[in-house]
Scaffold this motif. Structure first.
Motif, PDB file in Angstrom:
ATOM      1  N   GLU A 250      -0.629  -0.260  -3.429  1.00  7.32           N
ATOM      2  CA  GLU A 250       0.608   0.201  -4.064  1.00  7.32           C
ATOM      3  C   GLU A 250       1.065  -0.731  -5.173  1.00  7.32           C
ATOM      4  N   ALA A 251       0.687  -1.995  -5.079  1.00  7.84           N
ATOM      5  CA  ALA A 251       1.089  -2.962  -6.096  1.00  7.84           C
ATOM      6  C   ALA A 251       0.078  -4.095  -6.137  1.00  7.84           C
ATOM      7  N   ALA A 252      -0.189  -4.591  -7.335  1.00  9.12           N
ATOM      8  CA  ALA A 252      -1.046  -5.764  -7.530  1.00  9.12           C
ATOM      9  C   ALA A 252      -0.398  -6.594  -8.628  1.00  9.12           C
ATOM     10  N   ARG A 287       7.524  -9.811   0.784  1.00  7.10           N
ATOM     11  CA  ARG A 287       8.792 -10.243   0.212  1.00  7.10           C
ATOM     12  C   ARG A 287       9.662  -9.017  -0.034  1.00  7.10           C
ATOM     13  N   LEU A 288      10.929  -9.270  -0.307  1.00  8.99           N
ATOM     14  CA  LEU A 288      11.833  -8.163  -0.592  1.00  8.99           C
ATOM     15  C   LEU A 288      11.379  -7.392  -1.830  1.00  8.99           C
ATOM     16  N   GLU A 289      10.846  -8.087  -2.808  1.00  8.77           N
ATOM     17  CA  GLU A 289      10.343  -7.418  -4.009  1.00  8.77           C
ATOM     18  C   GLU A 289       9.204  -6.458  -3.669  1.00  8.77           C
ATOM     19  N   ASP A 290       8.341  -6.837  -2.723  1.00  7.80           N
ATOM     20  CA  ASP A 290       7.259  -5.950  -2.291  1.00  7.80           C
ATOM     21  C   ASP A 290       7.826  -4.656  -1.707  1.00  7.80           C
ATOM     22  N   VAL A 291       8.908  -4.785  -0.926  1.00 10.30           N
ATOM     23  CA  VAL A 291       9.530  -3.610  -0.321  1.00 10.30           C
ATOM     24  C   VAL A 291      10.157  -2.730  -1.403  1.00 10.30           C
ATOM     25  N   PHE A 292      10.778  -3.359  -2.391  1.00  8.75           N
ATOM     26  CA  PHE A 292      11.390  -2.617  -3.489  1.00  8.75           C
ATOM     27  C   PHE A 292      10.338  -1.775  -4.214  1.00  8.75           C
ATOM     28  N   ILE A 293       9.199  -2.381  -4.535  1.00  7.56           N
ATOM     29  CA  ILE A 293       8.112  -1.658  -5.206  1.00  7.56           C
ATOM     30  C   ILE A 293       7.557  -0.567  -4.297  1.00  7.56           C
ATOM     31  N   HIS A 294       7.461  -0.857  -3.019  1.00  5.47           N
ATOM     32  CA  HIS A 294       6.981   0.132  -2.048  1.00  5.47           C
ATOM     33  C   HIS A 294       7.894   1.356  -2.010  1.00  5.47           C
ATOM     34  N   GLN A 295       9.198   1.138  -2.010  1.00  4.27           N
ATOM     35  CA  GLN A 295      10.141   2.250  -1.992  1.00  4.27           C
ATOM     36  C   GLN A 295      10.055   3.063  -3.274  1.00  4.27           C
ATOM     37  N   LEU A 296       9.874   2.394  -4.414  1.00  4.59           N
ATOM     38  CA  LEU A 296       9.719   3.112  -5.672  1.00  4.59           C
ATOM     39  C   LEU A 296       8.461   3.956  -5.647  1.00  4.59           C
ATOM     40  N   ALA A 297       7.370   3.404  -5.112  1.00  2.28           N
ATOM     41  CA  ALA A 297       6.112   4.146  -5.031  1.00  2.28           C
ATOM     42  C   ALA A 297       6.254   5.354  -4.133  1.00  2.28           C
TER      43      ALA A 297
END
Length: 303
Positions: A250-252, A287-297
């Motif tokens: 989902e993110a790299a 991290r919280l940023e990972d969760v933020f990107i996950h929710q956007l995805a």
């Protein structure tokens, strides 16, 4: 029992055919700093404006500062400070003149003392005769905060208050917020900065007009079900471009010589990293940023 400053249920708001806020229920306790997260257009600003009486919900009910959000909006506004992202005070007036104007609008008693005290607390004394338009971004935000709390509100609503402000000014701004919260001020703040979100007592994440997750930063991270792998190497930029196209990734993101990938499917991530055996991969905490990107995805994934 904990005193609820905000207690609303099933709020809805539409603008034409756009359903901006959907069945939103929210409770915020006295003295709490509650962070509002979400992508642009997720409904954060609309919700804030409904809470302080600037917008009326299409349906739903509840109270803010023990006043009905529909019938007693004027009473709510008198006890609320609302700070927008855009500087909204008079740039051709001095710092002191802006604060004196606000004190007059609220018909405060002993206005000169109130202005003097808030300038001292916000360390604005050196700029009292400077035109607001000549202040730096950080000092403009500090002036805006001073104006918002001058009338001693019980609730402070902040809509991306530190956008475009440098890191030092942001930290000092948040130190002021925590100082006031320790004295009983309740704060609801929307932000896109993950370091700011982590300073909140509780986080509420909005997507497409409704709350999808809420809790402390640790609770939000642990409930996301994310898996994160990290590796260090010399070709991280090249590898990041290739691996982010792999199924399940989902993110790299590259951080210096480190590459960090995240996703909800552990097996898919393991297959992705197996294509790059020259890297020494290890699992690490999200991290919280990972969760933020996950929710956007998740929001962008077609149903």
């Amino acid at each position: 029992m904990t005193e609820l400053v905000i207690d609303v249920r099933d709020l809805h708001k539409t603008f034409g055919e756009r359903h901006v806020v959907k069945s939103l229920s929210l409770q915020v306790s006295r003295g709490e700093i509650c962070g509002f997260l979400g992508a642009n257009g997720s409904g954060k600003t609309t919700t804030i404006r409904m809470l302080c009486g600037l917008l009326e919900p299409d349906s739903g009910e509840g109270t803010c500062l023990e006043h009905d959000i529909r019938r007693e909006a004027a009473k709510i506004r008198r006890q609320t400070g609302y700070m927008t992202q855009k500087f909204s005070y008079y740039e051709d007036l001095t710092t002191r003149e802006n604060l004196e104007l606000v004190a007059g609008v609220y018909e405060m008693g002993d206005q000169q003392t109130a202005v003097r005290d808030i300038m001292e607390r916000m360390n604005l004394g050196r700029y009292e005769k400077q035109l607001a338009g000549h202040l730096s971004g950080g000092w403009k935000q500090r002036l805006a905060l001073a104006a918002c709390v001058l009338h001693r509100p019980k609730l402070l609503l902040l809509d991306e208050p530190t956008a475009g402000v440098d890191a030092k000014a942001r930290r000092e701004f948040w130190d002021l917020i925590h100082d006031m919260a320790s004295e009983g001020l309740t704060v609801l703040v929307s932000t896109h900065y993950m370091d700011e979100a982590e300073r909140c007592n509780r986080i509420v994440y909005l997507a497409d007009g409704h709350i999808v997750v809420q809790g402390t930063a640790d609770e939000v991270v642990s409930s996301a079900g994310l898996v994160v792998y990290e590796a260090v190497g010399d070709r991280v930029d090249e590898v990041s471009r290739r691996i982010r196209r792999a199924p399940g990734v989902e993110a790299a993101a590259v951080f210096g010589h480190a590459l960090r990938i995240a996703g909800a499917d552990r097996a898919a991530l393991q297959r992705a990293i197996s294509s790059f055996p020259e890297f020494s991969w290890h699992e690490t905490e999200p991290r919280l940023e990972d969760v933020f990107i996950h929710q956007l995805a998740a929001k962008e994934t077609p149903l």
